[in-house]
Enzyme design. Structure first.
Site, short mmCIF file in Angstrom:
data_model
loop_
_atom_site.label_atom_id
_atom_site.label_comp_id
_atom_site.label_asym_id
_atom_site.label_seq_id
_atom_site.Cartn_x
_atom_site.Cartn_y
_atom_site.Cartn_z
N LYS A 284 10.60 -22.13 25.82
CA LYS A 284 11.13 -21.79 27.48
C LYS A 284 10.84 -22.88 28.03
CE LYS A 284 8.94 -19.62 31.33
NZ LYS A 284 7.60 -19.09 31.87
N LYS B 38 -2.14 -16.34 29.35
CA LYS B 38 -2.97 -17.09 30.15
C LYS B 38 -4.54 -17.06 29.85
CE LYS B 38 -0.24 -18.52 33.35
NZ LYS B 38 0.64 -17.79 34.48
N LYS C 149 6.98 -25.24 33.87
CA LYS C 149 6.15 -26.45 34.35
C LYS C 149 4.92 -26.73 33.74
CE LYS C 149 5.46 -29.43 37.75
NZ LYS C 149 4.62 -29.24 39.09
P1 TYM Z 1 7.84 -18.09 38.36
O1 TYM Z 1 7.55 -18.91 39.44
O2 TYM Z 1 7.18 -18.67 37.18
O3 TYM Z 1 9.28 -18.33 37.94
C1 TYM Z 1 10.49 -18.05 39.09
C2 TYM Z 1 11.82 -17.48 38.68
O4 TYM Z 1 12.35 -18.61 37.73
C3 TYM Z 1 12.53 -17.72 36.47
N1 TYM Z 1 12.27 -18.71 35.37
C4 TYM Z 1 13.03 -18.79 34.27
N2 TYM Z 1 14.18 -18.12 33.85
C5 TYM Z 1 14.89 -18.67 32.85
N3 TYM Z 1 14.29 -19.63 31.96
C6 TYM Z 1 13.35 -20.26 32.21
N4 TYM Z 1 12.86 -21.03 31.63
C7 TYM Z 1 12.38 -19.73 33.25
N5 TYM Z 1 11.39 -20.38 34.11
C8 TYM Z 1 11.22 -19.53 35.26
C9 TYM Z 1 11.50 -16.86 36.38
O5 TYM Z 1 11.78 -15.47 35.64
C10 TYM Z 1 11.49 -16.21 38.06
O6 TYM Z 1 12.52 -15.29 38.19
N6 TYM Z 1 5.82 -13.77 38.87
C11 TYM Z 1 6.86 -14.70 39.22
C12 TYM Z 1 6.83 -14.93 40.99
C13 TYM Z 1 6.77 -13.60 41.51
C14 TYM Z 1 7.86 -12.54 41.83
C15 TYM Z 1 7.40 -11.53 42.49
C16 TYM Z 1 9.27 -12.60 41.25
C17 TYM Z 1 5.61 -13.08 42.33
N7 TYM Z 1 6.33 -11.74 42.92
C18 TYM Z 1 8.23 -10.49 42.87
C19 TYM Z 1 10.10 -11.48 41.59
C20 TYM Z 1 9.53 -10.32 42.35
C21 TYM Z 1 6.79 -16.07 38.51
O7 TYM Z 1 5.73 -16.24 38.31
O8 TYM Z 1 7.81 -16.58 38.59
#
Ligand code: TYM
Length: 335
Positions: free
Chosen positions: A197, A114, A200
């Site tokens: 990957k 980032k 968005k």
């Molecule tokens: P975020 O919003 O980026 O993604 C949400 C969930 O989707 C999964 N994911 C993927 N899995 C496989 N392949 C992909 N291309 C892919 N893109 C997204 C992510 O691994 C995630 O499980 N930091 C987290 C949000 C968060 C969170 C938490 C998660 C905040 N607090 C506490 C678990 C527990 C995030 O940005 O996910």
């Protein structure tokens, strides 16, 4: 009777859920709600690292609630809530930050990425993203965290912070949570632009959304990055081609995958056919979500009810945790 593990996970409200979110996370949420005490939330505090305007933030949060429900989360079985409805999370975050070190936070891959991508906005929230995430998890005293592969390092940090707290105060208070995918490797769904990957923020055309209309899905898939085709029998697939096969593995029947695999290996594959098949299978897969999302979008009263119900339960738990943590730390009891 031994207590069942507590499950928790969250998703940032970036707008719409894509296939990566679904196969990496939400699919497991839907399964786990049947057997576990589950907490699933929308990480709207985390979203502030990118400075969204209030209208966008609100409509994106609403959209993710709708898509959670459309994907099969059941508010009668799992607690669905907004992170910002649990302000106690911010207090626990403050406590954890006192024992989180600059060196370890700076080494986190997502932070480094980032910081590289948005050098004009390397804010303190970005640096301490993992402590906020750890607070989300341990405030509900969760054991299992269903997430995709990209969150693995954050979960490692959460384990470190939970252990550090227990050790520092000589308590066995926080469970040490772990990233979970039914004892399988964590999932990583690739994007359509040849990148590793689906995401968005990875650029136009890379992600396919659960609520995307069929015409748009077809257009994106047909434009997916490929190459000029295999020239030798059984040659290794370059990344963009392997990505399309990996996507096919999650949405298509296994004999369909075998068919194209064979065609690749004997150099008769036509990428146009592969893409047509993949687009059709993605459209079939997303069709029920697409309809459900449109239906739920009209029901504001229901959405509000779900979120109010979730907030109440999640907050009561969080308040209990923070009350106990304050005592452990040595503060006066104020609740
Ligand atoms: P975020 O919003 O980026 O993604 C949400 C969930 O989707 C999964 N994911 C993927 N899995 C496989 N392949 C992909 N291309 C892919 N893109 C997204 C992510 O691994 C995630 O499980 N930091 C987290 C949000 C968060 C969170 C938490 C998660 C905040 N607090 C506490 C678990 C527990 C995030 O940005 O996910």
């Amino acid at each position: 009777m031994e207590k069942k593990p507590i499950v928790l996970s969250g998703i940032r409200p970036t707008g719409n859920l894509h296939l990566g979110n679904y196969f990496g996370a939400v699919k497991n949420f839907v399964k786990m709600q049947e057997t576990n005490e589950c907490y699933f939330f929308i990480a709207d505090y985390h979203m502030l690292t990118t400075h969204p305007n209030p209208q966008d933030l609100q409509s994106n949060v609403r959209q993710v609630v709708i898509e959670y429900l459309a994907a099969g989360l059941d508010p009668e079985k799992a607690t669905l809530y907004l992170q910002s409805d649990i302000p106690e999370t911010a207090e626990l975050y403050l406590f954890l930050n006192m024992n989180a070190y600059l060196g370890e936070l700076e080494r986190v891959t997502t932070f480094k990425e980032k910081a590289r991508k948005q050098p004009e906005n390397v804010n303190a929230g970005l640096l301490t993203y993992p402590t906020l995430m750890a607070s989300d998890i341990i405030i509900q005293r969760a054991h299992l965290v269903p997430v995709g592969k990209d969150q693995e390092q954050h979960l490692e940090m959460t384990r470190t912070f939970a252990r550090r707290f227990n050790r520092m105060y000589k308590v066995d208070y926080f469970p040490i949570p772990k990233a979970y995918n039914f004892d399988q490797e964590l999932v990583k769904i690739p994007g359509l632009d040849g990148s590793g990957k689906m995401g968005k923020s990875e650029g136009e055309g890379n992600a396919v959304f659960l609520g995307e209309d069929p015409k748009s899905i077809r257009k994106k898939v047909m434009r997916a990055v490929t190459d000029s085709g295999p020239t030798e029998m059984n040659q290794e697939k370059p990344e963009p081609i392997q990505n399309l096969f990996n996507l096919m593995k999650v949405v298509s029947a296994s004999d369909t995958v075998d068919h194209f695999d064979e065609a690749y290996n004997n150099c008769t594959i036509r990428y146009g056919d592969l893409k047509k098949q993949l687009a059709g299978d993605i459209i079939n897969f997303t069709a029920p979500f697409y309809e459900k999302i449109n239906e739920l979008s009209k029901d504001d009263a229901y959405i509000k009810k779900v979120i109010d119900m979730g907030a109440e339960k999640a907050r009561a738990n969080a308040q209990k945790t923070v009350r106990e943590v304050r005592e452990i730390i040595g503060f006066r009891k104020i609740y």
